[in-house]
Structure formats: C-alpha cells, structure tokens
Motif scaffolding. Structure first.
Motif, PDB file in Angstrom:
ATOM      1  N   ILE A 283       0.840  -1.199   0.000  1.00 31.11           N
ATOM      2  CA  ILE A 283       0.000   0.000   0.000  1.00 31.11           C
ATOM      3  C   ILE A 283       0.875   1.249   0.000  1.00 31.11           C
ATOM      4  CG2 ILE A 283      -1.671   1.325   1.375  1.00 31.11           C
ATOM      5  CD1 ILE A 283      -2.754  -1.454   2.347  1.00 31.11           C
ATOM      6  N   ASP A 284       1.891   1.258   0.865  1.00 34.59           N
ATOM      7  CA  ASP A 284       2.802   2.401   0.928  1.00 34.59           C
ATOM      8  C   ASP A 284       3.572   2.578  -0.377  1.00 34.59           C
ATOM      9  OD1 ASP A 284       1.946   2.919   3.503  1.00 34.59           O
ATOM     10  OD2 ASP A 284       3.713   2.031   4.458  1.00 34.59           O
ATOM     11  N   ALA A 285       4.036   1.472  -0.968  1.00 34.03           N
ATOM     12  CA  ALA A 285       4.780   1.549  -2.227  1.00 34.03           C
ATOM     13  C   ALA A 285       3.904   2.117  -3.333  1.00 34.03           C
ATOM     14  CB  ALA A 285       5.299   0.165  -2.619  1.00 34.03           C
ATOM     15  N   CYS A 286       2.653   1.709  -3.380  1.00 33.15           N
ATOM     16  CA  CYS A 286       1.722   2.224  -4.388  1.00 33.15           C
ATOM     17  C   CYS A 286       1.514   3.718  -4.188  1.00 33.15           C
ATOM     18  CB  CYS A 286       0.405   1.472  -4.294  1.00 33.15           C
ATOM     19  SG  CYS A 286      -0.797   1.942  -5.554  1.00 33.15           S
ATOM     20  N   GLY A 287       1.323   4.138  -2.948  1.00 32.85           N
ATOM     21  CA  GLY A 287       1.146   5.555  -2.652  1.00 32.85           C
ATOM     22  C   GLY A 287       2.372   6.368  -3.030  1.00 32.85           C
ATOM     23  N   ASP A 288       3.558   5.835  -2.739  1.00 35.80           N
ATOM     24  CA  ASP A 288       4.804   6.524  -3.094  1.00 35.80           C
ATOM     25  C   ASP A 288       4.940   6.669  -4.605  1.00 35.80           C
ATOM     26  OD1 ASP A 288       5.402   6.677  -0.406  1.00 35.80           O
ATOM     27  OD2 ASP A 288       6.812   4.985  -0.433  1.00 35.80           O
TER      28      ASP A 288
ATOM     29  N   LYS B 283       2.631   9.387  -5.808  1.00 34.37           N
ATOM     30  CA  LYS B 283       3.173  10.704  -5.453  1.00 34.37           C
ATOM     31  C   LYS B 283       4.290  11.099  -6.409  1.00 34.37           C
ATOM     32  CE  LYS B 283       2.216  10.595  -0.512  1.00 34.37           C
ATOM     33  NZ  LYS B 283       2.812  10.448   0.827  1.00 34.37           N
ATOM     34  N   ALA B 284       5.143  10.142  -6.753  1.00 35.56           N
ATOM     35  CA  ALA B 284       6.297  10.422  -7.604  1.00 35.56           C
ATOM     36  C   ALA B 284       5.923  10.584  -9.071  1.00 35.56           C
ATOM     37  CB  ALA B 284       7.333   9.309  -7.459  1.00 35.56           C
ATOM     38  N   GLU B 285       5.006   9.756  -9.563  1.00 34.23           N
ATOM     39  CA  GLU B 285       4.729   9.719 -10.993  1.00 34.23           C
ATOM     40  C   GLU B 285       3.343  10.206 -11.368  1.00 34.23           C
ATOM     41  OE1 GLU B 285       5.700   5.885 -12.563  1.00 34.23           O
ATOM     42  OE2 GLU B 285       7.494   5.724 -11.314  1.00 34.23           O
ATOM     43  N   GLY B 286       2.493  10.426 -10.383  1.00 41.74           N
ATOM     44  CA  GLY B 286       1.125  10.829 -10.668  1.00 41.74           C
ATOM     45  C   GLY B 286       0.252   9.625 -10.965  1.00 41.74           C
ATOM     46  N   SER B 287      -1.034   9.870 -11.012  1.00 44.92           N
ATOM     47  CA  SER B 287      -1.993   8.814 -11.289  1.00 44.92           C
ATOM     48  C   SER B 287      -1.903   8.390 -12.748  1.00 44.92           C
ATOM     49  CB  SER B 287      -3.406   9.328 -10.989  1.00 44.92           C
ATOM     50  OG  SER B 287      -4.371   8.396 -11.380  1.00 44.92           O
ATOM     51  N   ALA B 288      -2.069   7.105 -12.994  1.00 49.02           N
ATOM     52  CA  ALA B 288      -1.965   6.580 -14.359  1.00 49.02           C
ATOM     53  C   ALA B 288      -2.973   7.241 -15.295  1.00 49.02           C
ATOM     54  CB  ALA B 288      -2.161   5.076 -14.366  1.00 49.02           C
ATOM     55  N   LEU B 289      -4.143   7.563 -14.821  1.00 51.18           N
ATOM     56  CA  LEU B 289      -5.178   8.187 -15.656  1.00 51.18           C
ATOM     57  C   LEU B 289      -5.430   9.629 -15.245  1.00 51.18           C
ATOM     58  CD1 LEU B 289      -7.666   5.175 -15.793  1.00 51.18           C
ATOM     59  CD2 LEU B 289      -5.975   5.840 -17.501  1.00 51.18           C
ATOM     60  N   GLY B 290      -4.472  10.232 -14.554  1.00 55.24           N
ATOM     61  CA  GLY B 290      -4.635  11.594 -14.055  1.00 55.24           C
ATOM     62  C   GLY B 290      -4.916  12.623 -15.125  1.00 55.24           C
TER      63      GLY B 290
END
Length: 70
Positions: free
Chosen positions: A50-55, A58-65
């Motif tokens: 969960i933390d890795a996904c959140g990180d 944060k770093a790359e933005g949402s895939a469909l942002g």
C-alpha cells in the motif's frame, strides 16, 4: 455453534424491556467486529505494498490523471 456470554444486568434488562433480540444483536455485533479486525489485519499485512503504491503515485502521478476533470 452455541456460545454463552455474560452481559451487564442493566444492559440485559434494558434490551429485554425494549423487546430487542439480544441473540441477533450479539451476532451482528460479533460479525461487524470480525469484519473490522479482518480488514485491519489485511491492511497491516499489506502495508508495504500500500505504501509503495502511494509513493509511486506521489512520484509519478496517477496513471489516468490526465483524464481527470477535477
């Protein structure tokens, strides 16, 4: 499975006076407590992912942002 449980006398008297089904209420409360505990354990066991996904988000933005309208 049959289970015996002890209740505070005032609580039991009040529930009885109100016509509440203590067995059903107890069962519902135990089911809800079990659900909450299962969810807590799942989050604990999967905290690293969960933390890795959140990180990553944060770093790359949402895939469909780019398609968000808000």
């Amino acid at each position: 499975m049959k289970v015996n449980q002890t209740l505070d006398a005032d609580v039991a008297d009040s529930a009885h006076e109100l016509g509440l089904n203590m067995s059903r209420l107890s069962e519902a409360a135990f089911a809800e407590a079990a659900k909450i505990e299962r969810n807590r354990r799942w989050r604990e066991e999967n905290r690293a992912a969960i933390d890795a996904c959140g990180d990553e988000i944060k770093a790359e933005g949402s895939a469909l942002g780019q398609y968000r309208s808000f």
